[in-house]
Scaffold this motif. Structure first.
Motif, PDB file in Angstrom:
ATOM      1  N   GLU A 199     -56.871  11.748 -10.811  1.00 21.27           N
ATOM      2  CA  GLU A 199     -58.089  10.967 -11.005  1.00 21.27           C
ATOM      3  C   GLU A 199     -58.913  11.689 -12.072  1.00 21.27           C
ATOM      4  O   GLU A 199     -59.323  12.834 -11.871  1.00 21.27           O
ATOM      5  CB  GLU A 199     -58.841  10.892  -9.675  1.00 21.27           C
ATOM      6  CG  GLU A 199     -59.936   9.876  -9.618  1.00 21.27           C
ATOM      7  CD  GLU A 199     -60.773  10.052  -8.349  1.00 21.27           C
ATOM      8  OE1 GLU A 199     -61.780   9.327  -8.239  1.00 21.27           O
ATOM      9  OE2 GLU A 199     -60.450  10.906  -7.499  1.00 21.27           O
ATOM     10  N   THR A 200     -59.103  11.027 -13.199  1.00 21.02           N
ATOM     11  CA  THR A 200     -59.755  11.685 -14.335  1.00 21.02           C
ATOM     12  C   THR A 200     -61.157  11.136 -14.542  1.00 21.02           C
ATOM     13  O   THR A 200     -61.448   9.992 -14.183  1.00 21.02           O
ATOM     14  CB  THR A 200     -58.937  11.442 -15.618  1.00 21.02           C
ATOM     15  OG1 THR A 200     -58.705  10.033 -15.769  1.00 21.02           O
ATOM     16  CG2 THR A 200     -57.604  12.164 -15.565  1.00 21.02           C
ATOM     17  N   GLU A 201     -62.019  11.974 -15.134  1.00 20.27           N
ATOM     18  CA  GLU A 201     -63.361  11.478 -15.464  1.00 20.27           C
ATOM     19  C   GLU A 201     -63.285  10.473 -16.599  1.00 20.27           C
ATOM     20  O   GLU A 201     -63.957   9.451 -16.590  1.00 20.27           O
ATOM     21  CB  GLU A 201     -64.288  12.653 -15.793  1.00 20.27           C
ATOM     22  CG  GLU A 201     -64.757  13.337 -14.517  1.00 20.27           C
ATOM     23  CD  GLU A 201     -65.617  14.563 -14.762  1.00 20.27           C
ATOM     24  OE1 GLU A 201     -66.365  14.598 -15.750  1.00 20.27           O
ATOM     25  OE2 GLU A 201     -65.510  15.493 -13.943  1.00 20.27           O
ATOM     26  N   LYS A 256     -61.011  14.872 -11.384  1.00 23.70           N
ATOM     27  CA  LYS A 256     -61.777  14.713 -10.149  1.00 23.70           C
ATOM     28  C   LYS A 256     -60.941  15.038  -8.917  1.00 23.70           C
ATOM     29  O   LYS A 256     -61.437  15.592  -7.955  1.00 23.70           O
ATOM     30  CB  LYS A 256     -62.294  13.273 -10.033  1.00 23.70           C
ATOM     31  CG  LYS A 256     -63.396  12.951 -11.052  1.00 23.70           C
ATOM     32  CD  LYS A 256     -64.160  11.716 -10.606  1.00 23.70           C
ATOM     33  CE  LYS A 256     -64.142  10.675 -11.686  1.00 23.70           C
ATOM     34  NZ  LYS A 256     -64.686   9.384 -11.309  1.00 23.70           N
ATOM     35  N   SER A 257     -59.655  14.627  -8.961  1.00 18.20           N
ATOM     36  CA  SER A 257     -58.798  14.925  -7.811  1.00 18.20           C
ATOM     37  C   SER A 257     -57.336  14.812  -8.232  1.00 18.20           C
ATOM     38  O   SER A 257     -57.014  14.155  -9.227  1.00 18.20           O
ATOM     39  CB  SER A 257     -59.081  13.951  -6.662  1.00 18.20           C
ATOM     40  OG  SER A 257     -58.632  12.656  -7.008  1.00 18.20           O
ATOM     41  N   ASN A 259     -59.251  21.222  -9.926  1.00 22.02           N
ATOM     42  CA  ASN A 259     -60.466  21.892 -10.422  1.00 22.02           C
ATOM     43  C   ASN A 259     -60.501  22.100 -11.925  1.00 22.02           C
ATOM     44  O   ASN A 259     -61.350  22.815 -12.436  1.00 22.02           O
ATOM     45  CB  ASN A 259     -60.685  23.246  -9.732  1.00 22.02           C
ATOM     46  CG  ASN A 259     -60.610  23.131  -8.229  1.00 22.02           C
ATOM     47  OD1 ASN A 259     -61.206  22.218  -7.655  1.00 22.02           O
ATOM     48  ND2 ASN A 259     -59.870  24.008  -7.588  1.00 22.02           N
TER      49      ASN A 259
END
Ligand SMILES: *Cc1c(COP(=O)(O)O)cnc(C)c1O
Length: 389
Positions: free
Chosen positions: A337-339, A325-326, A320
């Motif tokens: 997992e990145t933006e 993202k996760s 968060n």
């Protein structure tokens, strides 16, 4: 200096690696230093290898003492570090015998040969198929490439070793059907896929595979090259899933920084390989094994509890957070997992003194098992900032 080594490396070393523009010259624990003396917090451990960090005192002494005593014997003679390590591996896992080699790929080659021989003797020569999973990674030799369920690694090197089938991850019915439709010797899995994107298999799927293997007398191979040796909060990652593999292959962290692969055999497979069925000139090297004994003897309940604690902290900080993202994985094997593009996050971390890795499109963390909490806190701050959008 950097431009010089870059040019020489480019000229004389085969160009198989896309290296970061960074030369590391020394380190201690989870801190490493480049040629200008800049300090970095190491969250990569040389890809899960330096289990207790750089130049760990106990490992260093074990290695140095053995190197000064007897550095190699060949496998024609008995040698004590190799036996001590094998005994310790068996006592800690309940496995029965160990074959030593020098890398993860070799540990898997041995696993594959053993599974094929078992099936050949038990069921006949047509039972040669080995099921692996899509997105798996099992090594770079022609056979372990075939085992690797990712076309990108295959395409320039065909034909590969025959007899590998790739099942969909977490698809219980799919793998059941694959076993029913083919003559299968073994199923090989990473309980947490590493190179494929740091993803833990789901527990139901792992249990199903173990049940199929038991029922059909198919060899269950757990590739613990990356996820093993304490990395995922248990000595071997399969222990998180309550299964009993017939063969466990491992390498990376076991040697603590020297090349060492191990293939562990359970009750079913312990007598499959006999004299001259398999071998390795360097396998079980006394220096590598002496270092590994020092590593393995310290992966105890206390350390594993600490790995879980450190893991929980990192997960809670990153989940968060802005731009994330996760978060996936287990223990100190973590995928983010990145933006932003992962490569940009990695570069920004590096600029700010933190080394992290990549797996597919994710940022990957594989810190030393004993990384101090204050270094984790510092590094996580840098990482969060780098992910922020
Ligand atoms: C790294 C890795 C291998 C290959 O190990 P090498 O020592 O590079 O041959 C095999 N399987 C898994 C899961 C790995 O992460």
């Amino acid at each position: 200096m950097m431009s010089n080594i870059k040019a020489l490396d480019n000229e004389y070393v085969a160009n198989t690696y896309a290296r970061f523009p960074l030369q590391l010259v020394k380190g201690k624990g989870s801190l490493v230093y480049d040629e200008n003396g800049k300090e970095y917090i190491d969250l990569g451990s040389g890809i899960a290898v330096t289990a207790f960090g750089i130049a760990d005192g106990k490992w260093q002494k074990a290695v140095a003492d053995q190197a000064a005593t007897l550095q190699h014997t060949s496998n024609l003679y008995y040698s004590s570090p190799c036996v001590e390590l094998a005994q310790m591996l068996c006592e800690k896992t309940g496995m029965k015998k160990v074959f030593f080699s020098n890398s993860g790929a070799e540990a898997n080659e041995c696993a594959i040969k053993t599974a094929r021989k078992y099936a050949f003797e038990k069921k006949g020569g047509e039972y040669y198929n080995i099921i692996t999973l899509k997105n798996s990674f099992h090594g770079r030799t022609v056979t372990t490439l075939a085992a690797t369920g990712q076309d990108v690694f295959h395409k320039d090197f065909l034909p590969l070793t025959e007899g590998f089938l790739y099942a969909d991850v977490n698809d219980c019915d799919g793998i059941r059907k694959m076993v029913a439709d083919n003559k299968v010797a073994a199923i090989m899995i990473e309980c947490v896929q590493g190179e494929g994107g740091v993803a833990a298999l789901n527990a139901e799927f792992v249990k199903t595979i173990a049940e199929i293997c038991e029922k059909e007398d198919i060899i269950l191979i757990c590739d613990e090259v990356q996820c093993g040796n304490g990395r995922c909060g248990e000595l071997y990652c399969y222990m998180n899933f309550g299964i009993s593999p017939d063969i466990v292959s491992t390498a990376k962290g076991l040697g603590g920084g020297l090349p060492l692969g191990a293939t562990l055999f359970g009750e079913k497979t312990k007598a499959v390989l006999g004299a001259s069925d398999h071998g390795s000139t360097f396998g079980g090297n006394p220096v590598c094994c002496a270092g590994a004994v020092s590593i393995l003897s310290r992966i105890d309940d206390e350390l594993l509890a600490d790995v879980k604690k450190k893991s929980a902290y990192i997960f809670s900080e990153l989940q968060n957070a802005s731009g994330i993202k996760s978060v996936s994985g287990m223990g100190l094997m973590i995928g983010i997992e990145t933006e932003k593009n992962a490569a940009d996050v990695i570069k920004e971390c590096m600029d700010n003194g933190v080394l992290v890795l990549k797996a597919k499109t994710k940022v990957r963390l594989l810190p030393a098992l004993n990384i101090p909490d204050e270094l984790i806190e510092k590094a996580v701050k840098v990482l969060k900032k780098a992910c922020e959008v």
